[in-house]
Design an enzyme around this catalytic site. Structure first.
Site, PDB file in Angstrom:
ATOM      1  N   ALA A  34     -17.885  51.041  61.132  1.00 42.39           N
ATOM      2  CA  ALA A  34     -16.545  50.510  60.897  1.00 42.39           C
ATOM      3  C   ALA A  34     -15.476  51.267  61.679  1.00 42.39           C
ATOM      4  O   ALA A  34     -14.624  50.671  62.357  1.00 42.39           O
ATOM      5  CB  ALA A  34     -16.233  50.541  59.403  1.00 42.39           C
ATOM      6  N   TYR A 104     -30.822  52.258  57.342  1.00 38.55           N
ATOM      7  CA  TYR A 104     -31.663  53.460  57.323  1.00 38.55           C
ATOM      8  C   TYR A 104     -30.736  54.641  57.638  1.00 38.55           C
ATOM      9  O   TYR A 104     -30.655  55.104  58.769  1.00 38.55           O
ATOM     10  CB  TYR A 104     -32.805  53.346  58.347  1.00 38.55           C
ATOM     11  N   GLY A 229      -7.273  33.110  56.457  1.00 34.78           N
ATOM     12  CA  GLY A 229      -6.116  33.839  56.953  1.00 34.78           C
ATOM     13  C   GLY A 229      -5.942  35.141  56.196  1.00 34.78           C
ATOM     14  O   GLY A 229      -6.911  35.721  55.714  1.00 34.78           O
ATOM     15  N   ALA A 255     -15.969  41.459  62.072  1.00 32.44           N
ATOM     16  CA  ALA A 255     -14.699  40.729  62.112  1.00 32.44           C
ATOM     17  C   ALA A 255     -13.591  41.484  61.389  1.00 32.44           C
ATOM     18  O   ALA A 255     -12.446  41.534  61.858  1.00 32.44           O
ATOM     19  CB  ALA A 255     -14.874  39.344  61.498  1.00 32.44           C
ATOM     20  N   GLY A 256     -13.921  42.088  60.246  1.00 31.83           N
ATOM     21  CA  GLY A 256     -12.910  42.823  59.489  1.00 31.83           C
ATOM     22  C   GLY A 256     -12.386  44.031  60.233  1.00 31.83           C
ATOM     23  O   GLY A 256     -11.183  44.333  60.196  1.00 31.83           O
ATOM     24  N   ASP A 257     -13.279  44.715  60.947  1.00 30.04           N
ATOM     25  CA  ASP A 257     -12.849  45.873  61.735  1.00 30.04           C
ATOM     26  C   ASP A 257     -11.962  45.435  62.892  1.00 30.04           C
ATOM     27  O   ASP A 257     -10.964  46.092  63.215  1.00 30.04           O
ATOM     28  CB  ASP A 257     -14.071  46.626  62.267  1.00 30.04           C
TER      29      ASP A 257
END
Length: 315
Positions: A34, A104, A229, A255-257
């Protein structure tokens, strides 16, 4: 330095074209984490970024450093751990299902990060510190490191952005709430997803969640609502900014990062919150249109061209 961030990055293995890992031998290796995803996205947009972690003395650790260095990210203080390995993950994409992720990373090099590793100057020199909820879930020493960095940021006036990035494969809901809510209450920019806010607040309705955020005393919250959105909550007001349509989603992981990086880029450039959210949406649209967490990330010029486009869609 514009941004300082820290956390675990792994080498991610996945198959091409939604093929089964069980039935096929060829895999695609990429770098995934992230904080490093955000670092790469911000660096491509022209920001100066420092990323810290521990990696193993193995090919996977070297691949991570090679990738981040190629984007001009400062990795000069990353610790090479001779006793613990770099974490790995496997991603399995099915056309009709969400991406399945197998980790892992237990006792990985990054999980050994601690307060002894941090340098005060890294915080003093940064305008913004980006933290995710993954790091404190890795180990007790990583959690202590997060709260130490927050204390330093408060002392030296650096802004704190926080993406909870809840990973229930790493810890339980109750433990996550116990650690993540105190972090959220100390951040300047909160970047949760809608489902993450439901987990943290135990609330369902947006209006109730908005009041909860106000009670927590968070100055600015950008709550992502997936492909729909994102909501901007600030000073008792709320604004919804729709996302861009993506005709063909290749890989939704990352996508969030990408959204976080696009928003933070706009914020650091002193754009309006609405325009910063649109930058976040655009970066997320680029990423989900390509394989891997970072392959599709735009440069500053590409982001500008996209936002200036007449229709704002990716086909």
């Amino acid at each position: 330095m514009n941004v300082f961030t820290f956390g675990e990055t792994m080498v991610s293995f996945s198959t091409e074209n939604n093929q089964s890992i069980i039935q096929h031998d060829e895999v695609f290796a990429s770098v995934a984490g992230a904080e490093s995803n955000v670092s790469i996205a911000l660096a491509r947009l022209g920001n100066k970024v420092k990323w810290f972690s521990r990696v193993g003395q193995d090919p996977f650790g070297r691949k991570i450093l090679y990738e981040l260095n190629a984007h001009g990210i400062d990795t000069s203080d990353v610790i090479i751990d001779t006793e613990h390995s770099t974490g790995m993950m496997f991603k399995q994409k099915k056309e009709l299902l969400d991406t399945e992720v197998t980790y892992y990373r237990e006792k990985s090099a990054a999980s050994r990060m601690s307060v002894e590793d941090i340098c005060v100057d890294w915080v003093k020199e940064a305008k913004l510190i980006h933290i995710t909820g993954i790091t404190p879930s890795l180990s007790k020493s990583c959690s202590e490191l997060v709260f130490k960095v927050i204390d330093l940021a408060k002392e030296y006036g650096a802004l704190i952005s926080f993406d909870p990035n809840i990973r229930l494969k790493l810890w339980g809901i109750d433990q996550a709430r116990e650690v993540l809510i105190p972090i959220a209450k100390q951040c300047d920019i909160f970047l949760p997803g809608k489902n993450e806010m439901k987990i943290l607040s135990k609330l369902e309705k947006r209006q109730d969640i908005e009041r909860c955020l106000s009670d927590w005393g968070i100055p600015l919250t950008i709550m992502k609502d997936g492909e729909n959105g994102a909501w901007i909550f600030e000073n008792g007001t709320s604004v919804f900014v729709p996302s861009f349509e993506v005709k063909h989603v290749v890989d939704e992981i990352g996508a969030g990062d990408a959204f976080a990086a696009g928003f933070l880029h706009g914020y650091l450039q002193k754009e309006s919150h609405e325009d910063s959210v649109r930058m976040g949406h655009a970066c997320a649209a680029f990423v989900v249109s390509s394989k891997g967490d970072t392959d599709g990330l735009p440069t500053k010029q590409e982001l500008t061209r996209f936002l200036e486009g007449a229709h704002g869609t990716i086909r």
